[in-house]
Design a protein around this motif. Structure first.
Motif, short mmCIF file in Angstrom:
data_model
loop_
_atom_site.label_atom_id
_atom_site.label_comp_id
_atom_site.label_asym_id
_atom_site.label_seq_id
_atom_site.Cartn_x
_atom_site.Cartn_y
_atom_site.Cartn_z
N ARG A 338 0.83 -1.21 0.00
CA ARG A 338 0.00 0.00 0.00
C ARG A 338 0.86 1.26 0.00
NH1 ARG A 338 -2.53 -4.18 -0.01
NH2 ARG A 338 -4.77 -4.37 0.39
N PHE A 339 2.02 1.19 0.66
CA PHE A 339 2.90 2.35 0.72
C PHE A 339 3.45 2.68 -0.67
CE2 PHE A 339 6.99 4.43 1.49
CZ PHE A 339 6.60 5.44 2.35
N LYS A 340 3.79 1.66 -1.43
CA LYS A 340 4.28 1.89 -2.80
C LYS A 340 3.20 2.57 -3.64
CE LYS A 340 7.47 -2.05 -2.89
NZ LYS A 340 7.75 -3.38 -3.51
N ILE A 341 1.96 2.10 -3.50
CA ILE A 341 0.86 2.72 -4.25
C ILE A 341 0.65 4.15 -3.79
CG2 ILE A 341 -1.61 2.59 -4.74
CD1 ILE A 341 -1.38 -0.44 -4.46
N GLY A 342 0.71 4.38 -2.46
CA GLY A 342 0.55 5.73 -1.95
C GLY A 342 1.63 6.67 -2.45
N ILE A 343 2.87 6.20 -2.55
CA ILE A 343 3.95 7.03 -3.07
C ILE A 343 3.71 7.35 -4.54
CG2 ILE A 343 6.38 6.96 -3.71
CD1 ILE A 343 6.00 7.68 -0.85
N ASN A 344 3.21 6.37 -5.30
CA ASN A 344 2.91 6.63 -6.71
C ASN A 344 1.81 7.67 -6.86
OD1 ASN A 344 4.84 4.76 -7.46
ND2 ASN A 344 3.37 3.08 -7.66
N TRP A 345 0.78 7.60 -5.99
CA TRP A 345 -0.26 8.63 -6.01
C TRP A 345 0.35 9.99 -5.71
CZ3 TRP A 345 -5.13 8.83 -7.65
CH2 TRP A 345 -5.87 7.66 -7.80
N LYS A 346 1.21 10.04 -4.72
CA LYS A 346 1.77 11.32 -4.27
C LYS A 346 2.62 11.98 -5.34
CE LYS A 346 4.44 13.37 -0.48
NZ LYS A 346 5.15 13.08 0.80
N HIS A 347 3.42 11.19 -6.05
CA HIS A 347 4.36 11.74 -7.03
C HIS A 347 3.86 11.63 -8.47
CE1 HIS A 347 7.40 12.38 -3.95
NE2 HIS A 347 7.17 11.15 -3.51
N GLY A 348 2.66 11.10 -8.66
CA GLY A 348 2.10 11.05 -10.01
C GLY A 348 2.75 10.03 -10.93
N ARG A 349 3.18 8.92 -10.40
CA ARG A 349 3.78 7.86 -11.21
C ARG A 349 2.71 6.83 -11.56
NH1 ARG A 349 8.49 8.56 -7.51
NH2 ARG A 349 7.64 6.96 -6.14
N TYR A 350 2.46 6.63 -12.85
CA TYR A 350 1.38 5.75 -13.28
C TYR A 350 1.66 5.23 -14.69
CZ TYR A 350 -0.07 10.00 -15.75
OH TYR A 350 -0.09 11.12 -16.54
N SER A 351 0.92 4.20 -15.06
CA SER A 351 0.90 3.69 -16.43
C SER A 351 -0.50 3.88 -16.99
CB SER A 351 1.31 2.21 -16.47
OG SER A 351 0.40 1.43 -15.71
N THR A 352 -0.60 4.00 -18.31
CA THR A 352 -1.88 4.33 -18.95
C THR A 352 -2.27 3.24 -19.94
OG1 THR A 352 -1.32 6.67 -18.77
CG2 THR A 352 -3.15 6.10 -20.22
N LYS A 353 -3.55 2.89 -19.92
CA LYS A 353 -4.14 2.00 -20.91
C LYS A 353 -5.31 2.73 -21.57
CE LYS A 353 -3.04 -2.33 -18.50
NZ LYS A 353 -3.60 -3.56 -17.89
N ILE A 354 -5.49 2.51 -22.87
CA ILE A 354 -6.56 3.17 -23.61
C ILE A 354 -7.47 2.10 -24.22
CG2 ILE A 354 -7.12 4.74 -25.49
CD1 ILE A 354 -4.42 6.06 -25.11
N PHE A 355 -8.76 2.26 -23.99
CA PHE A 355 -9.76 1.33 -24.53
C PHE A 355 -10.52 2.05 -25.65
CE2 PHE A 355 -8.86 0.27 -20.19
CZ PHE A 355 -8.87 -1.11 -20.13
N ARG A 356 -10.46 1.51 -26.84
CA ARG A 356 -11.13 2.09 -28.00
C ARG A 356 -12.08 1.05 -28.59
NH1 ARG A 356 -5.66 3.86 -28.88
NH2 ARG A 356 -5.47 6.14 -28.70
N GLY A 357 -13.27 1.49 -28.96
CA GLY A 357 -14.24 0.57 -29.54
C GLY A 357 -15.61 1.20 -29.74
N HIS A 358 -15.97 2.18 -28.94
CA HIS A 358 -17.24 2.87 -29.09
C HIS A 358 -17.19 3.83 -30.28
CE1 HIS A 358 -19.43 1.42 -25.59
NE2 HIS A 358 -18.34 1.58 -24.85
N SER A 359 -18.34 4.00 -30.92
CA SER A 359 -18.45 4.88 -32.07
C SER A 359 -19.01 6.25 -31.70
CB SER A 359 -19.33 4.24 -33.16
OG SER A 359 -20.62 3.94 -32.64
N ASN A 360 -19.32 6.46 -30.43
CA ASN A 360 -19.82 7.75 -29.97
C ASN A 360 -19.32 7.98 -28.55
OD1 ASN A 360 -21.24 10.17 -29.83
ND2 ASN A 360 -23.06 9.32 -30.81
N GLY A 361 -19.63 9.11 -27.98
CA GLY A 361 -19.11 9.49 -26.68
C GLY A 361 -19.46 8.50 -25.58
N VAL A 362 -18.50 8.25 -24.70
CA VAL A 362 -18.70 7.36 -23.55
C VAL A 362 -19.27 8.20 -22.41
CG1 VAL A 362 -17.58 5.81 -21.92
CG2 VAL A 362 -16.76 5.93 -24.29
#
Length: 677
Positions: A338-362
């Motif tokens: 949990r501390f590792k996750i909390g540090i990532n929240w604090k310093h803005g360290r993250y990975s991004t995934k993008i889901f594409r498939g809808h033909s109109n606004g989500v």
């Protein structure tokens, strides 16, 4: 006595006169401090050492010491010295408590007893041997006399010595005392008290304490200490350091809390933890049951004996497996993750995934540990695999755009602009039922237990009961109802509307309890905060933010006081009914987020930062996340305010999901972005 005998023989003879005293005595002239006595003793010493015609031998010194010092040693040594292995004499002070006369440093039974430093003692011995015979005896007599003296006498001796010390001697004392007064208190204290002391440390200090020694590491890594650390920080802000960590599995927290408390107090496991280890009383009762069965049924003695032995074997195996062997990973490991996750929240360290498939606004989404569900203006609901970002299936059946959805382990419920509510088996994609009841599009819904609340473009809130199939409407808003939130424990519901207000309703009386006014734009989202959430402030934020109480006048309260039952109306005066959640969040197209106290209806804080209207809102006990027309996602600390901004969407952010380590956002650009911390 023959004064011509050798010095060694004289010393042996003088030592034989005082068998009970230590092997060194102290000349009587050194027993006086200052004044005339000191001057006389100095003169006597000079005559003794250098003559004036007098030649005092070592035996004379011993004879004088025997007359003055030996009685002092004989008087005080028996009261100060008590061997652990020798039985004390009856009636002596040591008979009741043989170690009460020992200080911390000199108790023989102390595990942390500090041993003498061998190099220092060797140097002391060499320096002593360089002195004359009489000087050696005088110095060692001082040591012996001080060693035998009680505490009060020692203090007097030290006071006299310190008054005669020059600055070099005082500096020498200061350098050496700094090391001597350091004690290993954790080893000296009982284990229960040591664990209690370590519970007051922060994480950094606790990790440093584990590096001191093996004993300290064992104590600092104990499950009891880290369980306390998890309770103090996980899913809440620590009152001491202000640090908070993501949510912990509450089932494990409750199950192991009592076990750790018992172990920390040295009591082991008993009747308070029956699911962990059976207690002797429970075993005895089980034994009685076995005997009762043996009497009632025609069982042989061997069968009864085998059953009893089997029961005792199970008891022993359960005790060994559950108490001495951890059933799950240590609490320090849980805290570290949990501390590792909390540090990532604090310093803005993250990975991004993008889901594409809808033909109109989500327009809506929800996710758990494995799947993500999204609803779009393209009239479809898509189920995604979180790990692979692949589409699992598409749910089709609505005739128009989908504005809201919610799912659990078995079902998914969606609301659409086509005025219908559909219940799906999202595992198979089958539509189980369709509900119609609104005269306008359904743009908000929330279910809790057997109740479902829906908000519509027809300006009403409808309550659906799945148990008795009953429904009823709540009317009072002057415009579209954009969001609803149920609280089945208190049987209340809150609703947000385009009429710039938020209302709280009583499901038993079907009346509006309170109207929250303060936003100057259409309110798009409303959230009830968890019971663990706490917000303390001295004054409310914004004098224009008020609430009207439609049942009776609301009493004025301070922010620190919990709300009274009658603050919510006459329906809550009975003690059996739960009160609604105290804190509530709302967001509106006036670009602000407001935190409310539902007990007195006042706005506690307003969060400014978005450039355009706030469409999406999510929160837990640690943070608030919002998405707006300005295409930005912002993270807020409930007490401190703004923390971080996330960008990436090409259109307005319309929906947000939040978990311990993830943020999921949907936008009118047809994309869903997952930020993993």
């Amino acid at each position: 006595m023959d004064l011509t005998e050798s010095p060694a023989k004289k010393r042996r003879l003088s030592l034989g006169r005082n068998e009970r005293s230590p092997p060194f005595t102290f000349p009587h002239q050194h027993a006086h401090y200052g004044g005339e006595h000191l001057r006389l003793s100095s003169t006597a010493t000079a005559k003794m050492n250098f003559g004036d015609g007098a030649n005092f031998s070592t035996s004379a010194n011993s004879r004088l010491a025997g007359q003055t010092v030996a009685p002092f040693l004989a008087k005080h040594i028996p009261n100060e010295y008590a061997h652990l292995g020798r039985p004390p004499a009856a009636g002596s002070p040591a008979a009741t408590n043989p170690n009460t006369k020992y200080c911390y440093r000199h108790r023989p039974d102390m595990k942390c007893r500090r041993q003498a430093d061998e190099p220092s003692m060797d140097q002391l011995q060499h320096e002593l041997e360089d002195l004359s015979q009489s000087d050696q005896q005088a110095i060692t007599h001082v040591w012996s006399l001080f060693s035998a003296a009680p505490a009060k006498h020692r203090n007097l001796m030290l006071q006299g010595i310190l008054t005669q010390c020059c600055f070099p001697q005082l500096s020498y004392l200061a350098c050496n005392i700094r090391e001597l007064i350091r004690i290993d208190f954790l080893t000296a204290l009982p284990t229960e008290i040591s664990l209690k002391v370590l519970c007051y440390l922060d994480t950094t200090s606790l990790c440093k304490a584990a590096q001191v020694s093996q004993r300290w590491r064992t104590l600092a890594d104990d499950d009891f200490v880290w369980h306390k650390m998890c309770e103090q920080h996980i899913d809440r802000k620590c009152t001491k350091c202000g640090w908070g960590l993501p949510l912990l599995e509450r089932k494990r927290l409750r199950a192991s809390k009592r076990e750790l408390q018992l172990r920390a107090t040295g009591r082991g496991l008993n009747e308070w933890s029956p699911n962990i280890t059976p207690c002797p009383e429970a075993l005895a009762e089980s034994g009685e049951d076995i005997l009762a069965v043996a009497k009632a049924a025609p069982l042989s003695a061997d069968v009864g004996r085998r059953r009893s032995d089997r029961h005792l074997t199970v008891y022993k195996s359960v005790e060994e497996d559950s108490y001495f062997q951890p059933k799950c990973r240590p609490w320090k490991e849980v805290y570290k993750d949990r501390f590792k996750i909390g540090i990532n929240w604090k310093h803005g360290r993250y990975s991004t995934k993008i889901f594409r498939g809808h033909s109109n606004g989500v327009m809506c989404l929800q996710f758990d540990d494995h799947v993500l569900a999204t609803g779009s203006y393209d009239a479809t609901i898509k189920i995604w695999n979180l790990e692979t970002c692949e589409e699992i299936r598409t749910l089709k059946g609505h005739e128009s755009g989908i504005r809201c959805l919610q799912f659990d382990e078995t079902k998914l419920i969606s609301g659409s602009i086509d005025r219908t509510i559909k219940v799906w088996n999202w595992h198979t994609g089958d539509c189980l039922s369709t509900y119609t009841g609104h005269s306008g599009g359904v743009i908000g819904l929330h279910f809790d237990s057997a109740l479902l609340a829906s908000g519509s473009m027809d300006k009403s809130v409808k309550i659906w009961n799945f148990e008795d199939k009953s429904t009823f409407l709540l009317r009072g808003h002057g415009d579209w109802v954009n969001a609803v939130r149920l609280d089945s424990a208190s049987r209340t519901v809150v609703s947000a509307s385009d009429d710039c207000t938020v209302k709280m309703w009583d499901l038993d009386t079907k009346q509006c309890i309170r109207t929250f006014e303060g936003h100057v734009g259409q309110v798009q989202q409303v959230l009830l905060m968890p019971a663990e959430f706490d917000f303390e402030t001295d004054e409310e934020d914004g004098s224009s933010s008020t609430a009207s109480f439609q049942s009776q006048s609301a009493p004025r309260q301070t922010m620190a006081e919990p709300p009274l039952p009658d603050s919510y109306g006459p329906g809550f005066t009975c003690n059996e009914r739960h009160l609604p959640p105290r804190y509530m969040l709302s967001s509106a197209l006036d670009s602000t987020i407001r935190l409310w106290d539902t007990g007195n209806g006042r706005c506690l804080h307003t969060y400014f930062g978005h450039l355009e209207g706030v469409w999406a809102l999510a929160a837990d006990t640690l943070r608030i996340v919002s998405g707006a027309e300005d295409r930005m996602v912002k993270v807020w600390d409930p007490k401190k305010g703004y923390e971080r901004t996330f960008t990436g969407h090409a259109g307005p952010v319309t929906c947000i999901g939040l978990s311990d380590n993830k943020i999921c956002t949907g936008s009118e650009d047809c994309e869903v972005r997952m930020y993993s911390f």
